[in-house]
Design a protein around this motif. Structure first.
Motif, short mmCIF file in Angstrom:
data_model
loop_
_atom_site.label_atom_id
_atom_site.label_comp_id
_atom_site.label_asym_id
_atom_site.label_seq_id
_atom_site.Cartn_x
_atom_site.Cartn_y
_atom_site.Cartn_z
N LEU A 77 0.83 -1.36 0.13
CA LEU A 77 0.03 0.03 0.15
C LEU A 77 0.85 1.21 0.00
O LEU A 77 0.42 2.41 0.38
CB LEU A 77 -0.91 0.12 1.16
N ASP A 78 2.04 1.00 -0.32
CA ASP A 78 3.01 2.43 -0.83
C ASP A 78 2.15 3.58 -1.49
O ASP A 78 1.68 3.11 -2.41
CB ASP A 78 4.27 1.86 -1.35
N PRO A 79 2.03 4.68 -0.70
CA PRO A 79 2.94 5.50 0.24
C PRO A 79 2.17 5.67 1.60
O PRO A 79 2.50 6.29 2.24
CB PRO A 79 2.88 6.86 -0.48
N PHE A 80 1.31 4.43 1.77
CA PHE A 80 0.54 4.61 3.31
C PHE A 80 1.11 3.77 4.23
O PHE A 80 1.49 2.46 3.69
CB PHE A 80 -0.79 4.37 2.77
N VAL A 81 1.18 4.22 5.32
CA VAL A 81 2.09 3.42 6.53
C VAL A 81 0.93 2.97 7.48
O VAL A 81 1.05 1.72 7.82
CB VAL A 81 3.04 4.50 7.01
N LEU A 82 -0.12 3.82 7.92
CA LEU A 82 -0.97 3.14 8.74
C LEU A 82 -2.41 3.58 8.57
O LEU A 82 -2.47 4.80 7.95
CB LEU A 82 -0.69 3.55 10.29
N LEU A 83 -3.46 3.16 8.88
CA LEU A 83 -4.59 3.74 8.71
C LEU A 83 -5.30 3.02 10.08
O LEU A 83 -5.56 1.66 10.20
CB LEU A 83 -5.53 3.07 7.55
N VAL A 84 -6.07 3.92 11.02
CA VAL A 84 -6.38 3.38 12.39
C VAL A 84 -7.82 3.97 12.50
O VAL A 84 -7.86 5.22 12.22
CB VAL A 84 -5.42 3.64 13.26
N GLU A 85 -8.79 3.19 12.51
CA GLU A 85 -10.19 3.73 12.97
C GLU A 85 -9.93 3.75 14.40
O GLU A 85 -9.68 2.66 15.19
CB GLU A 85 -11.16 2.99 12.48
#
Length: 290
Positions: free
Chosen positions: A43-51
């Motif tokens: 998922l580059d460039p995304f590092v984290l997704l937190v709800e």
């Protein structure tokens, strides 16, 4: 946008989807970690997704960041944000905050109301931009452009859709779209062919991604798309709306190491970030007063 389908346009297919479990984090905080370390390359460039959701008794006191950008989107309640450079703001339901950590920032986050729910996305920076000066930008819900047609509503937090464009400039080119599809409606969103793209479903239980023959996917799933120019989504439900985030960005394609609050290009740079913070230098001078 919802264009008529062109036979020459390649629709992105779903290459992975998975359910994100609700987990406790400390006392009083609940999180869903939608992007984990094993998905970072995909998922580059995304590092984290937190709800996240947490109560008034919980907060995050002063802590550092370096090397990336953070997008916080509040769905319910409000978050009080304060950094040691003197910036303070309250982000309420529907609002967005962009925070560029750059060379270093120290901030705190505390809930304003008893019930709070939101999302935080960490976006990598190219190595040439990691040490830029930190900055903050807030957009109220009323400032976020939105459009609606044929049972589809979109809030354009980053990028463009349905002929409208976000006022936000992002260091890493990307889009962040909040779609709501009424029962029986569908949308077709163009995405640059070379970009990474995924969706995170917030509400609904009969979202169909890619083609009408695909299986329905429900809330709290991440849907990762393969290459192509178009993301197609349909809501097969006859009674419930489908709400999802469509997030896409230009891959950076460089080495990346994430450790705790830092995102850098190597372990040596991570070690230096911890050392700089502990010694209140090179961007963390404000740590002396924390």
């Amino acid at each position: 946008m919802s264009p008529s389908l062109d036979a020459n346009i390649v629709t992105r297919q779903v290459i992975k989807n998975f359910f994100v479990k609700l987990q406790e984090e400390g006392e009083g905080a609940l999180v869903r970690n939608a992007i984990t370390e094993m998905d970072q390359k995909l998922l580059d460039p995304f590092v984290l997704l937190v709800e996240f959701s947490f109560s008034l008794s919980v907060g995050y006191p002063d802590h550092p960041h370096r090397g990336f950008e953070i997008l916080t989107y509040i769905l319910q309640g409000g978050i009080i944000h304060k950094d040691l450079k003197g910036h303070k703001s309250t982000i309420k339901a529907g609002d967005v905050q962009w925070m560029t950590a750059g060379r270093g920032i120290i901030h705190s986050e505390y809930p304003e109301q008893e019930v709070n729910n939101g999302l935080q996305l960490w976006i990598n920076l190219p190595s040439t931009h990691r040490m830029i000066e930190p900055r903050n930008l807030e957009l109220s819900g009323s400032e976020i452009p939105r459009a609606e047609e044929d049972g589809v509503e979109v809030k354009v937090i980053a990028g463009d859709s349905m002929g409208i464009k976000s006022p936000c400039h992002t260091t890493t080119p990307m889009m962040y779209l909040d779609f709501t599809l009424k029962p029986g409606s569908q949308t077709h969103q163009t995405v640059p062919e070379s970009w990474t793209a995924f969706a995170y479903i917030l509400e609904g239980d009969e979202g169909v991604f890619s083609s009408m023959s695909s299986s329905a996917i429900s809330a709290h799933h991440v849907v990762v798309f393969g290459p192509g120019e178009l993301v197609s989504v349909s809501n097969k439900s006859s009674s419930r709306s489908l709400r999802f985030l469509l997030i896409a960005g230009e891959p950076i394609g460089e080495p990346m190491v994430q450790s705790g609050p830092f995102v850098m290009s190597s372990q040596a740079e991570i070690d230096m970030a911890f050392e700089d913070y502990q010694n209140a230098k090179n961007g963390f001078e404000m740590a002396k007063s924390s």
